[in-house]
Design an enzyme around this catalytic site. Structure first.
Site, PDB file in Angstrom:
ATOM      1  N   GLY A   1       3.996  -6.879   7.188  1.00  0.00           N
ATOM      2  CA  GLY A   1       4.086  -6.382   5.824  1.00  0.00           C
ATOM      3  C   GLY A   1       4.925  -5.120   5.783  1.00  0.00           C
ATOM      4  O   GLY A   1       5.000  -4.389   6.776  1.00  0.00           O
TER       5      GLY A   1
ATOM      6  N   GLN B   1       8.105   2.570   2.554  1.00  0.00           N
ATOM      7  CA  GLN B   1       8.443   2.658   3.984  1.00  0.00           C
ATOM      8  C   GLN B   1       9.941   2.556   4.248  1.00  0.00           C
ATOM      9  O   GLN B   1      10.390   2.784   5.377  1.00  0.00           O
ATOM     10  CB  GLN B   1       7.714   1.548   4.763  1.00  0.00           C
TER      11      GLN B   1
ATOM     12  N   CYS C   1       0.781   0.264  11.652  1.00  0.00           N
ATOM     13  CA  CYS C   1       1.710   0.509  10.553  1.00  0.00           C
ATOM     14  C   CYS C   1       3.106   0.731  11.118  1.00  0.00           C
ATOM     15  O   CYS C   1       3.260   1.473  12.088  1.00  0.00           O
ATOM     16  CB  CYS C   1       1.264   1.738   9.765  1.00  0.00           C
ATOM     17  N   LEU C   2       4.112   0.099  10.511  1.00  0.00           N
ATOM     18  CA  LEU C   2       5.485   0.243  11.003  1.00  0.00           C
ATOM     19  C   LEU C   2       6.003   1.668  10.838  1.00  0.00           C
ATOM     20  O   LEU C   2       6.991   2.033  11.466  1.00  0.00           O
ATOM     21  CB  LEU C   2       6.412  -0.754  10.300  1.00  0.00           C
TER      22      LEU C   2
ATOM     23  N   HIS D   1      -3.506  -2.751   2.642  1.00  0.00           N
ATOM     24  CA  HIS D   1      -2.745  -1.757   3.404  1.00  0.00           C
ATOM     25  C   HIS D   1      -1.421  -1.448   2.692  1.00  0.00           C
ATOM     26  O   HIS D   1      -1.068  -0.278   2.490  1.00  0.00           O
ATOM     27  CB  HIS D   1      -2.500  -2.309   4.821  1.00  0.00           C
ATOM     28  N   GLU D   2      -0.702  -2.509   2.299  1.00  0.00           N
ATOM     29  CA  GLU D   2       0.604  -2.309   1.639  1.00  0.00           C
ATOM     30  C   GLU D   2       0.434  -1.692   0.258  1.00  0.00           C
ATOM     31  O   GLU D   2       1.213  -0.839  -0.155  1.00  0.00           O
ATOM     32  CB  GLU D   2       1.376  -3.635   1.541  1.00  0.00           C
TER      33      GLU D   2
ATOM     34  N   HIS E   1       0.212   1.931   0.423  1.00  0.00           N
ATOM     35  CA  HIS E   1       1.505   2.618   0.602  1.00  0.00           C
ATOM     36  C   HIS E   1       2.102   3.021  -0.747  1.00  0.00           C
ATOM     37  O   HIS E   1       2.700   4.087  -0.872  1.00  0.00           O
ATOM     38  CB  HIS E   1       2.499   1.719   1.345  1.00  0.00           C
TER      39      HIS E   1
END
Ligand code: ZN
Length: 196
Positions: free
Chosen positions: A46, A51, A94-95, A136-137, A140
């Site tokens: 995701g 991000q 997380c990226l 999670h997304e 963000h």
């Protein structure tokens, strides 16, 4: 929208509350494609617009992380979680915080409404990994990152690694790879104006 890349904590975009998208332009479609490409490159499932330093309410998901599995690609524009059920704890990464992992409690099942890339409103109910990834997304877009959701006693164990991300980003700013925070915030505010 050239030169998109994934930004790491504590880039100010990751603490930005993103704004709703008003129309779906060819440029937005290109952005979405780039986001999927960057996500696959980083082996994620995701990626939120924050991000890639874009202050827009948009994220992409492919739970298979497989670029060939385009049927599993989902785009969520202006998503809203309308229903929550139960709780489930699970590990997240997380990226924008590479190699950092921690347990987070999430709703077990969620219903959300969002627009797709054709501008169609859809409603979907998700559980398991899909529900976790979407929450999670969605966080963000509010400027919330997963360590914020961890119980304090466990999050403290990650503090040293989080401090490393902090000093790495400050070094990048010192080297001129990123402008100072204040300048980045101005750029984000400008990008929001482009929505109008
Ligand atoms: Zn993340």
């Amino acid at each position: 929208m050239a030169d998109l890349h994934i930004v790491n904590y504590p880039h100010p975009a990751l603490r930005w509350k993103s704004k709703p998208i008003k129309s779906i332009s060819p440029e937005l479609r290109n952005t979405v494609r780039s986001m999927f490409d960057l996500m696959y490159e980083a082996r994620g499932i995701g990626l939120a617009a924050n991000q890639v330093a874009l202050p827009y309410r948009l994220f992409v998901i492919n739970l298979t992380a497989d670029p060939n599995d385009t049927e599993e690609e989902f785009v969520f524009i202006n998503p809203e979680i309308t229903k929550r059920k139960g709780t489930a704890e699970g590990e997240e990464g997380c990226l924008s915080l590479p190699q950092l992992y921690g347990d987070v409690k999430r709703s077990e099942e969620i219903t959300l409404e969002a627009y797709d890339l054709d501008g169609q409103l859809f409603e979907i109910t998700l559980d398991d990994l899909a529900a976790r990834a979407v929450q999670h997304e969605h966080d963000h877009l509010e400027g919330i990152m997963f360590p914020d959701r961890m119980v304090e006693a466990k999050r403290i164990e990650l503090d040293a690694q989080i401090a490393d991300f902090e000093s790495e980003f400050r070094h990048q700013q010192d080297r001129g790879e990123y402008p100072p925070d204040e300048e980045i915030r101005k750029q984000l505010a400008q990008l929001e104006l482009d929505l109008d």
